[in-house]
Design a protein around this motif. Structure first.
Motif, PDB file in Angstrom:
ATOM      1  N   ALA A  28       0.836  -1.208   0.000  1.00  0.00           N
ATOM      2  CA  ALA A  28       0.000   0.000   0.000  1.00  0.00           C
ATOM      3  C   ALA A  28       0.868   1.254   0.000  1.00  0.00           C
ATOM      4  CB  ALA A  28      -0.915  -0.003   1.228  1.00  0.00           C
ATOM      5  N   ARG A  29       0.453   2.233  -0.781  1.00  0.00           N
ATOM      6  CA  ARG A  29       1.129   3.529  -0.781  1.00  0.00           C
ATOM      7  C   ARG A  29       0.421   4.431   0.232  1.00  0.00           C
ATOM      8  NH1 ARG A  29       2.548   5.871  -6.471  1.00  0.00           N
ATOM      9  NH2 ARG A  29       0.329   6.274  -6.626  1.00  0.00           N
ATOM     10  N   LEU A  30       1.202   4.927   1.206  1.00  0.00           N
ATOM     11  CA  LEU A  30       0.651   5.736   2.291  1.00  0.00           C
ATOM     12  C   LEU A  30       1.090   7.186   2.121  1.00  0.00           C
ATOM     13  CD1 LEU A  30       0.506   4.707   6.047  1.00  0.00           C
ATOM     14  CD2 LEU A  30       1.037   7.051   5.366  1.00  0.00           C
ATOM     15  N   SER A  31       0.142   8.073   1.985  1.00  0.00           N
ATOM     16  CA  SER A  31       0.418   9.487   1.712  1.00  0.00           C
ATOM     17  C   SER A  31       0.510  10.306   2.997  1.00  0.00           C
ATOM     18  CB  SER A  31      -0.685  10.061   0.816  1.00  0.00           C
ATOM     19  OG  SER A  31      -0.446  11.433   0.549  1.00  0.00           O
ATOM     20  N   LEU A  32       1.541  11.147   3.064  1.00  0.00           N
ATOM     21  CA  LEU A  32       1.738  12.055   4.194  1.00  0.00           C
ATOM     22  C   LEU A  32       2.042  13.455   3.667  1.00  0.00           C
ATOM     23  CD1 LEU A  32       4.038   9.643   6.171  1.00  0.00           C
ATOM     24  CD2 LEU A  32       1.864  10.484   7.063  1.00  0.00           C
ATOM     25  N   ASP A  33       1.520  14.469   4.336  1.00  0.00           N
ATOM     26  CA  ASP A  33       1.767  15.842   3.905  1.00  0.00           C
ATOM     27  C   ASP A  33       2.928  16.479   4.657  1.00  0.00           C
ATOM     28  OD1 ASP A  33       0.402  15.952   6.358  1.00  0.00           O
ATOM     29  OD2 ASP A  33      -0.506  17.891   5.886  1.00  0.00           O
ATOM     30  N   VAL A  34       3.596  15.698   5.521  1.00  0.00           N
ATOM     31  CA  VAL A  34       4.699  16.223   6.325  1.00  0.00           C
ATOM     32  C   VAL A  34       6.028  15.656   5.850  1.00  0.00           C
ATOM     33  CG1 VAL A  34       3.265  16.573   8.358  1.00  0.00           C
ATOM     34  CG2 VAL A  34       4.417  14.370   8.040  1.00  0.00           C
ATOM     35  N   GLN A  35       7.100  16.268   6.309  1.00  0.00           N
ATOM     36  CA  GLN A  35       8.431  15.828   5.931  1.00  0.00           C
ATOM     37  C   GLN A  35       8.884  14.667   6.806  1.00  0.00           C
ATOM     38  OE1 GLN A  35       7.554  18.533   7.539  1.00  0.00           O
ATOM     39  NE2 GLN A  35       9.206  19.415   8.772  1.00  0.00           N
ATOM     40  N   GLU A  36       9.905  13.949   6.335  1.00  0.00           N
ATOM     41  CA  GLU A  36      10.492  12.871   7.131  1.00  0.00           C
ATOM     42  C   GLU A  36      11.038  13.466   8.428  1.00  0.00           C
ATOM     43  OE1 GLU A  36      13.378  10.746   4.866  1.00  0.00           O
ATOM     44  OE2 GLU A  36      12.007  10.332   3.208  1.00  0.00           O
ATOM     45  N   GLY A  37      10.835  12.750   9.526  1.00  0.00           N
ATOM     46  CA  GLY A  37      11.296  13.248  10.820  1.00  0.00           C
ATOM     47  C   GLY A  37      10.191  13.895  11.620  1.00  0.00           C
ATOM     48  N   ASN A  38       9.133  14.331  10.948  1.00  0.00           N
ATOM     49  CA  ASN A  38       7.970  14.861  11.656  1.00  0.00           C
ATOM     50  C   ASN A  38       7.361  13.740  12.507  1.00  0.00           C
ATOM     51  OD1 ASN A  38       4.826  15.237  11.732  1.00  0.00           O
ATOM     52  ND2 ASN A  38       5.627  17.270  11.266  1.00  0.00           N
ATOM     53  N   PRO A  39       6.835  14.054  13.711  1.00  0.00           N
ATOM     54  CA  PRO A  39       6.259  13.001  14.558  1.00  0.00           C
ATOM     55  C   PRO A  39       5.228  12.129  13.836  1.00  0.00           C
ATOM     56  CG  PRO A  39       6.475  15.001  15.821  1.00  0.00           C
ATOM     57  CD  PRO A  39       6.846  15.360  14.403  1.00  0.00           C
ATOM     58  N   LYS A  40       4.435  12.747  12.973  1.00  0.00           N
ATOM     59  CA  LYS A  40       3.431  11.973  12.228  1.00  0.00           C
ATOM     60  C   LYS A  40       4.115  10.983  11.278  1.00  0.00           C
ATOM     61  CE  LYS A  40       0.567  14.188   9.405  1.00  0.00           C
ATOM     62  NZ  LYS A  40      -0.595  14.995   8.949  1.00  0.00           N
ATOM     63  N   PHE A  64       5.145   7.933   1.552  1.00  0.00           N
ATOM     64  CA  PHE A  64       5.456   9.030   0.639  1.00  0.00           C
ATOM     65  C   PHE A  64       5.240  10.341   1.395  1.00  0.00           C
ATOM     66  CE2 PHE A  64       4.569   5.463  -2.043  1.00  0.00           C
ATOM     67  CZ  PHE A  64       5.390   5.613  -3.155  1.00  0.00           C
ATOM     68  N   ALA A  65       6.339  10.996   1.754  1.00  0.00           N
ATOM     69  CA  ALA A  65       6.273  12.223   2.542  1.00  0.00           C
ATOM     70  C   ALA A  65       6.124  13.451   1.644  1.00  0.00           C
ATOM     71  CB  ALA A  65       7.536  12.344   3.393  1.00  0.00           C
ATOM     72  N   ASN A  66       5.964  14.618   2.289  1.00  0.00           N
ATOM     73  CA  ASN A  66       5.954  15.911   1.594  1.00  0.00           C
ATOM     74  C   ASN A  66       4.903  16.028   0.497  1.00  0.00           C
ATOM     75  OD1 ASN A  66       8.302  17.167   2.946  1.00  0.00           O
ATOM     76  ND2 ASN A  66       9.429  15.486   1.991  1.00  0.00           N
ATOM     77  N   GLY A  67       3.797  15.309   0.643  1.00  0.00           N
ATOM     78  CA  GLY A  67       2.723  15.417  -0.339  1.00  0.00           C
ATOM     79  C   GLY A  67       3.100  14.923  -1.728  1.00  0.00           C
ATOM     80  N   LEU A  68       4.013  13.964  -1.807  1.00  0.00           N
ATOM     81  CA  LEU A  68       4.452  13.473  -3.119  1.00  0.00           C
ATOM     82  C   LEU A  68       3.321  12.808  -3.895  1.00  0.00           C
ATOM     83  CD1 LEU A  68       7.996  11.985  -2.327  1.00  0.00           C
ATOM     84  CD2 LEU A  68       7.446  14.063  -3.620  1.00  0.00           C
ATOM     85  N   LEU A  69       2.329  12.294  -3.183  1.00  0.00           N
ATOM     86  CA  LEU A  69       1.182  11.683  -3.859  1.00  0.00           C
ATOM     87  C   LEU A  69       0.034  12.677  -4.032  1.00  0.00           C
ATOM     88  CD1 LEU A  69       1.059   8.140  -2.166  1.00  0.00           C
ATOM     89  CD2 LEU A  69       2.182   8.831  -4.291  1.00  0.00           C
ATOM     90  N   GLY A  70       0.325  13.942  -3.752  1.00  0.00           N
ATOM     91  CA  GLY A  70      -0.705  14.978  -3.853  1.00  0.00           C
ATOM     92  C   GLY A  70      -1.029  15.543  -2.486  1.00  0.00           C
ATOM     93  N   GLY A  71      -1.784  16.643  -2.467  1.00  0.00           N
ATOM     94  CA  GLY A  71      -2.216  17.228  -1.215  1.00  0.00           C
ATOM     95  C   GLY A  71      -3.190  16.309  -0.500  1.00  0.00           C
ATOM     96  N   GLU A  72      -3.664  16.752   0.647  1.00  0.00           N
ATOM     97  CA  GLU A  72      -4.535  15.886   1.445  1.00  0.00           C
ATOM     98  C   GLU A  72      -5.847  15.587   0.722  1.00  0.00           C
ATOM     99  OE1 GLU A  72      -3.621  16.086   6.011  1.00  0.00           O
ATOM    100  OE2 GLU A  72      -4.528  17.961   5.368  1.00  0.00           O
ATOM    101  N   ALA A  76      -7.014  11.830  -0.465  1.00  0.00           N
ATOM    102  CA  ALA A  76      -8.294  11.230  -0.088  1.00  0.00           C
ATOM    103  C   ALA A  76      -9.067  10.793  -1.322  1.00  0.00           C
ATOM    104  CB  ALA A  76      -9.117  12.236   0.726  1.00  0.00           C
ATOM    105  N   GLU A  77      -9.065  11.623  -2.338  1.00  0.00           N
ATOM    106  CA  GLU A  77      -9.748  11.258  -3.584  1.00  0.00           C
ATOM    107  C   GLU A  77      -9.056  10.059  -4.228  1.00  0.00           C
ATOM    108  OE1 GLU A  77      -9.494  14.966  -5.648  1.00  0.00           O
ATOM    109  OE2 GLU A  77     -11.439  15.680  -4.900  1.00  0.00           O
ATOM    110  N   GLY A  78      -7.727  10.002  -4.106  1.00  0.00           N
ATOM    111  CA  GLY A  78      -6.973   8.881  -4.664  1.00  0.00           C
ATOM    112  C   GLY A  78      -7.349   7.567  -4.023  1.00  0.00           C
ATOM    113  N   VAL A  93     -10.679  17.474   6.003  1.00  0.00           N
ATOM    114  CA  VAL A  93     -10.640  17.188   4.567  1.00  0.00           C
ATOM    115  C   VAL A  93     -11.799  16.284   4.161  1.00  0.00           C
ATOM    116  CG1 VAL A  93      -9.307  15.961   2.788  1.00  0.00           C
ATOM    117  CG2 VAL A  93      -8.159  17.541   4.347  1.00  0.00           C
ATOM    118  N   PHE A  94     -12.253  15.436   5.097  1.00  0.00           N
ATOM    119  CA  PHE A  94     -13.309  14.472   4.786  1.00  0.00           C
ATOM    120  C   PHE A  94     -14.718  15.040   4.932  1.00  0.00           C
ATOM    121  CE2 PHE A  94      -9.633  11.911   6.012  1.00  0.00           C
ATOM    122  CZ  PHE A  94      -9.583  10.994   4.966  1.00  0.00           C
TER     123      PHE A  94
END
Length: 325
Positions: A28-40, A64-72, A76-78, A93-94
């Motif tokens: 599974a590809r997991l999308s994150l809007d934060v950078q590596e090292g962020n607590p999330k 995938f950090a920094n919104g590489l798969l798109g914004g939030e 979600a749409e993805g 967002v939901f």
């Protein structure tokens, strides 16, 4: 004998190929809007490692950090379209699909960080079915951060923000809560906040402690105020179509790993927030603690009366949150 050996080898190859395909199916590809090292991100990484270990590598989450798969919103749409399988996405967002989550944007819904963290189980139980109906499987919630005023001037009492222009997210509730204390809300995209402050388009905005340092907001908003009027909650979700394809034992492993990882976010965030604020202060920021939140709570209270009738099951969800010790 040779024929038997050949048949055995072919069968072994077939089983090996089948096992590989089986494992690949559950990547599974997991999308994150934060950078590596962020607590999330760190919590998501711990989650992915725990899942891989519990399933002997059969289920893998690729981060995938920094919104590489798109914004939030795009992520979600993805998930609904099948291009993204998982994400930790801000609950608001939901709202388009699951209006019940809007209750989380009500001002002063949570007493403090501990209360917001403890609400995870209650919120997951109440909202899981609503997420399922819209193509998402909800694994739980964690705190993205408390929203804090950041400004060009000191803030303590509500009167301090009267007439001031504040950047807000494009949410009717956020607009209304700042109007309730006399401020003048201006919806502006997140990417334009720094420039809007620098050019005087707005006098203040609200964001999280870590972002205050990371995005150098202290340069244009030298006053930081600890108010915690709204908590941004991160929704841990996977695409329902992908979830439904998993064997039950893998679903159980993922659920446990997610719950464990979610509990890690708040303590990690508290540590990072404290360090971020200390560094921002060293760089010239002034940190303020609101002496009395009650005037803020009372002035923003009408926002509840305005919006709760529009939010499905709001009264029941609020009652369940208030009942948390």
């Amino acid at each position: 004998m040779a024929a038997i050996k050949t048949l055995t080898a072919a069968l072994a190859a077939s089983l090996t190929f089948g096992a590989a395909a089986f494992a690949q199916e559950f990547t599974a590809r997991l999308s994150l809007d934060v950078q590596e090292g962020n607590p999330k991100y760190v919590a998501a990484e711990n989650f992915a490692n725990a899942v891989s270990e519990a399933t002997d590598g059969a289920v893998k989450f690729q981060l995938f950090a920094n919104g590489l798969l798109g914004g939030e919103v795009e992520s979600a749409e993805g998930m609904r379209l099948g291009s993204v399988q998982a994400g930790i996405i801000t609950s608001s967002v939901f709202a388009t699909w699951i209006p019940e989550v809007q209750v989380l944007d009500l001002p002063f819904l949570f007493r403090d960080d501990a209360h917001a963290e403890a609400a995870n189980a209650v919120l997951t139980e109440r909202l899981a079915e609503k997420f399922e109906e819209q193509g998402f499987h909800l694994l739980g919630f964690s705190i993205n951060g408390a929203r804090q005023p950041m400004s060009t001037f000191p803030i303590d009492a509500p009167g301090d923000v009267a007439g001031k222009k504040i950047r807000v997210i494009q949410s009717p509730i956020h607009i209304a809560l700042w109007e309730a204390v006399g401020a003048r809300p201006v919806p502006i995209p997140a990417s334009e906040v720094y420039n809007a402050m620098q050019t005087g388009v707005v006098d203040m905005f609200d964001n999280t402690a870590t972002n205050y340092l990371t995005f150098r907001f202290y340069e244009v908003a030298p006053h930081y105020t600890d108010l915690r009027h709204v908590y941004a909650m991160g929704s841990w979700v996977v695409a329902k179509s992908w979830w439904d394809s998993l064997p039950g034992e893998y679903q159980q492993a993922i659920t446990k790993a997610a719950t464990d990882a979610q509990a890690q976010v708040a303590p990690m965030s508290a540590e990072v927030d404290a360090a971020s604020l200390a560094e921002a202060e060293a760089k010239g920021a002034t940190l303020h603690e609101v002496s009395d939140k009650q005037p803020w709570i009372e002035l923003m209270e009408p926002v509840w009366a305005q919006f709760t009738p529009q939010i499905p099951s709001a009264d029941e969800t609020i009652a369940a949150i208030n009942a948390i010790e």
